[in-house]
Write an enzyme that holds these catalytic residues in place. Structure first.
Site: not given
Length: 899
Positions: A106, A142, A704
């Site tokens: 962890h 945890d 063009c």
């Protein structure tokens, strides 16, 4: 020991490798399923070693362990479970099965920062010390006994990446392996975690999470992660009464804010529900923007929709759309009976099911842009299916597009035209409310008021494009998804092609039939062509010459340049936009487009279609405005990395200079032309007359690559001239929306006046005007196509471009091939050229010596999306169209690795 490794990622891979080096037997690797056909790094490493690999999408269903999964796990006979990084929920039946139990890595100093995103919270709370814990797994969150801890200093400029790469990854691998060693020799401690100092982050223990109306502590997190507050990070989650906030980001205090008020208990002022989300005002002067909200029953919505949660109505599905229902049900195949109210997660679905659902839907409906978070916002069967349909139809409220249309009934149809700037996915007024009138050249009357962009608007658009490129979904999107968006855009353009062609006709004077086929038709083809290139842009590997042993790998990466500016002309407003923008987007860039001030409307309609196609905000921005302010600012802007321009040589030179002085930005220029067309006496006369007419008068001469000068061999000169004049007399000049019209109005009044003056100059210099050359006596900007002969090389009309329907004819002596080539090349321009002859050897000889980017042989004006287009000399450099066009919007990075 016999060890089962349960987890994923590069971290898991490194732990696995080190455990094997220590002599442990890895009896099984339990990891996540492949994603997009690609295995997790841990799985790849284990499979290479012949270790059994199990890829369970889940370990439990409806809170109970899945018997078959448990059976397969127990069969490997592990003595210890090592969980280096694991995103799945592992049942206690698995945790407690091995003789030595299970240990978990962890990334915080427990009991501080229990739960998800521990590294982020270390930085958010400004901890001076960080580190990691290896602990014994138990049934809490945890909370298991600590086996081993290591700490480090948190530096002032640390980011999640820096502290992870500097300490948590390398030392975490070592620490996890050391923990296993301690277990093996029987010296592993079990230290009970103290309750004092324990913290649960809000996303895990909501009863401990309340909104803090002082947002200063968020600044630490945002600066630590290197974010400006607009990126996508691990969600910040706080609670307010019965709401949970996700995706919270700090915003600038001077951010303009307007929306509906929402009372926030204890706040100095009410929050605002805006188009971007819920804006909260902290008591410390900071402002927080919340993207998503979750209600107590678990339903999530975009925060921008807070006051519209009850507005949605049922959607009737087409046969094609029923695929969403099929996919949803296939994911929950274990549920015998699915109703409209069946909840995805209450039936046991987990995070991996979300990933699978999203990928399956995107695979079957490739036009749909779906994110994982969308599943959390539509958890029931009915909500999910209807959300997918609305997204596909462009009716999704999260990116709701508000358009203030100008509506007109014209060309036997109703057309709807946006008229505001398009910035960051929204239509908006220009700074200061500035507008101008765009004029219909057919009658000289205004079509509508259009927002006139200012320098401040340019800065906003560039900032939006930069954020979309660096921090938004566009920059993270895989190339194939980008291609799907472009295909979807092309489909929408095709659905709206008649409307687009009509808008083009009334705004630019283009004949409708030509606008439909060329202006719009080729634009659609261009986007489809470049959509196919998105996932085919690749670098190469290069063998380099180094001393032996040569342990080097060198390869190149083709990467997008970033924010691009595109300045387009008025002769083909939509097609010129498509030629440049399609290649730009295919390469992965974001773009700010300045359409010509006199023809902005199809560009703004295009902007609307990009939003409906699902392009993320900020990817495409459209700014009608003047060249002197908008164009100049784009040239000067330090955050623009590439500018593509089509227009006059004079302006191109100024742009090139500004781009160099500002930040040496990449430039491509398509500039003026005086394209020569050589007609030999052995030509097919009928074809030469027909194509000669097209070479000059196509699109009213506003082309063009128009043949600016025709060189006709002396022996056929008079015959050719006579036939051309007779054909010109047959041309019908009139309303461009009339299907029988051959020649519409010139684009705008200033250009019409220039053409009249051009012809007057030719007559004064002694050229013979055989036909036309004057304004037509009717409303609008109509000009009679002109034919000049007896034009000498030193005349103004022989050297300068008219950019209009003016044919300039000169004769050359019979068989004088080299002489006419010299005259044809005696110009500073080199955009296009042509030759008509039945002699293929002569044709190839001439084509090799003509100094032009394009040479047409026995044809003219035949461009294609796959063929590169661009000029030589003062006609510019760089290419539009074809694979070569991608090079204009990519940069090449060389990477060399020693191994």
């Amino acid at each position: 020991m016999k060890i089962a490794v349960i987890g994923q990622s590069l971290f898991g891979q490194e732990v696995y490798k080190e455990l094997r080096k220590d002599g442990h037997v890895i009896v099984g690797v339990f990891t996540i399923p492949d994603k997009d056909g690609k295995a997790d790094p841990l799985a790849t490493e284990a499979e290479k070693d012949g270790v059994p690999v199990f890829k369970f999408p889940r370990w439990r269903l409806k809170g109970n362990s899945i018997p078959e999964v448990v059976k397969q796990y127990k069969a490997v006979g592990a003595e210890l479970n090592v969980l280096p990084f694991c995103s799945q929920f592992i049942p206690m039946e698995i945790i407690n099965f091995p003789r030595h139990g299970s240990i978990i890595y962890h990334p915080s100093l427990l009991p501080r920062h229990r739960g998800a995103s521990a590294i982020n919270w270390t930085l958010i709370h400004g901890d001076k010390k960080g580190g990691f814990t290896v602990f014994w797994a138990d049934d809490g969150l945890d909370t298991g006994p600590i086996l081993l801890q290591r700490e480090c200093d948190v530096e002032p400029d640390d980011t999640v990446n820096s502290i992870y790469n500097r300490f948590l990854f390398p030392e975490g691998v070592k620490g996890t392996v050391e923990a296993v060693r301690l277990i093996e020799v029987g010296k592993a401690p079990r230290i009970t975690q103290p309750q004092e100092g324990a913290t649960y982050e809000g996303i895990q223990k909501k009863e401990n999470a309340k909104v803090g109306l002082h947002f200063t502590h968020f600044q630490n997190h945002l600066s630590h992660t290197g974010s400006r507050g607009t990126g996508k990070h691990t969600p910040l989650c706080v609670s307010l009464q019965k709401l949970t906030f996700y995706g919270s980001t700090l915003v600038d205090n001077d951010t303009p804010a307007s929306g509906q008020s929402l009372e926030i208990p204890g706040a100095c002022r009410p929050g605002l529900v805006t188009k971007q989300g819920l804006l909260l005002f902290g008591n410390d002067g900071k402002m927080l923007l919340v993207k998503n909200l979750q209600f107590e029953d678990g339903k999530m919505i975009p925060a921008a929709q807070y006051f519209r949660t009850g507005d949605s109505t049922a959607v009737e599905l087409t046969e094609e759309e029923k695929v969403f229902a099929v996919v949803w049900k296939s994911i929950l195949s274990n549920v015998p009976e699915i109703e409209d109210s069946t909840d995805f997660f209450k039936c046991g679905a987990a995070s991996m099911d979300v990933v699978r659902l999203v990928e399956e839907v995107k695979l079957r409906a490739n036009q749909l842009q779906l994110q994982n978070e969308d599943v959390y916002m539509a958890t029931t069967f009915q909500e999910f299916v209807q959300m997918c349909v609305r997204k596909l139809r462009g009716e999704d409220g999260e990116d709701e597009l508000v358009v203030d249309y100008v509506e007109k009934n014209v060309n036997n149809m109703s057309i709807r035209m946006p008229h505001q700037l398009f910035i960051n996915g929204q239509f908006t007024d220009a700074e200061g409310g500035n507008t101008y009138q765009t004029i219909n050249p057919t009658d000289g009357k205004p079509i509508c008021e259009v927002s006139l962009a200012q320098v401040a608007d340019v800065d906003c658009a560039v900032a939006a494009a930069k954020a979309a490129f660096e921090e938004g979904e566009w920059g993270k999107m895989n190339p194939r998804e980008r291609g799907r968006l472009m295909y979807r855009l092309a489909d929408l353009m095709e659905e709206h092609q008649e409307e687009l062609a009509t808008i083009e006709a009334i705004d630019s004077g283009a004949v409708y039939t030509l606008a439909l086929k060329t202006h719009v038709g080729m634009s659609i083809q261009t986007f489809r062509y470049f959509a196919g290139w998105c996932d085919k842009i690749q670098g190469s590997t290069i063998p380099i010459n180094q001393s032996r042993p040569n342990r080097n790998l060198t390869f190149t990466r083709r990467e997008p340049v970033g924010v691009c500016a595109i300045v387009i002309p008025w002769n083909y407003p939509l097609m010129m936009l498509a030629w440049k923008t399609a290649a730009c987007l295919a390469a992965g860039n974001t773009v700010v487009v300045k359409p010509a001030q006199v023809t902005p409307l199809t560009a703004l309609k295009f902007a609307e279609l990009t939003a409906k196609a699902g392009f993320p905000r900020g990817v495409v921005n459209i700014l009608p405005g003047s060249g002197s302010s908008v164009g100049q600012r784009l040239s000067d802007h330090p955050d623009v990395r590439k500018l593509g321009f089509t227009g006059s040589t004079q302006i191109g030179k100024q742009i090139m200079k500004s781009c160099a002085v500002s930040n040496v930005k990449k430039v491509s220029l398509e500039l003026g032309g005086k394209s020569p067309l050589i007609i030999f006496s052995d030509c097919d006369m009928d074809k030469a007359v027909r194509m000669g007419m097209s070479s000059v008068f196509f699109n009213k001469g506003e082309n063009c690559i128009a043949a600016g000068r025709l060189f006709v061999e002396e022996s056929i000169h008079d015959q050719f001239v006579h036939r051309v004049v007779e054909e010109v007399k047959k041309m019908k000049i009139g309303d461009p929306l009339d299907r029988s019209t051959d020649h519409g109005p010139q684009n705008h009044k200033a250009h019409l006046d220039k053409l009249v003056q051009y012809c007057e100059t030719g007559v004064k210099e002694g050229a013979r005007l055989l036909y036309g050359g004057k304004q037509v006596d009717r409303p609008g900007f109509f000009f009679e196509p002109a034919v000049f002969t007896d034009v000498q090389d030193n005349m103004y009309v022989a050297q300068e471009e008219s950019f209009g329907p003016v044919m300039i004819i000169s004769k050359f002596k019979d068989s004088d091939v080299d002489g006419v080539l010299k005259r044809a090349n005696d110009t500073e321009y080199g955009l296009a050229s042509g030759v008509f002859t039945r002699d293929i050897s002569k044709a190839l000889y001439v084509s090799e010596r003509l100094e032009a980017g394009t040479v047409f042989i026995n044809t003219y004006n035949k461009t294609d999306v796959a063929a590169p287009f661009g000029g030589f000399k003062q006609s510019g450099f760089g290419k539009d169209l074809g694979e070569e066009a991608l090079n204009e919007y990519l940069k090449t990075k060389t990477v060399t690795i020693e191994y």
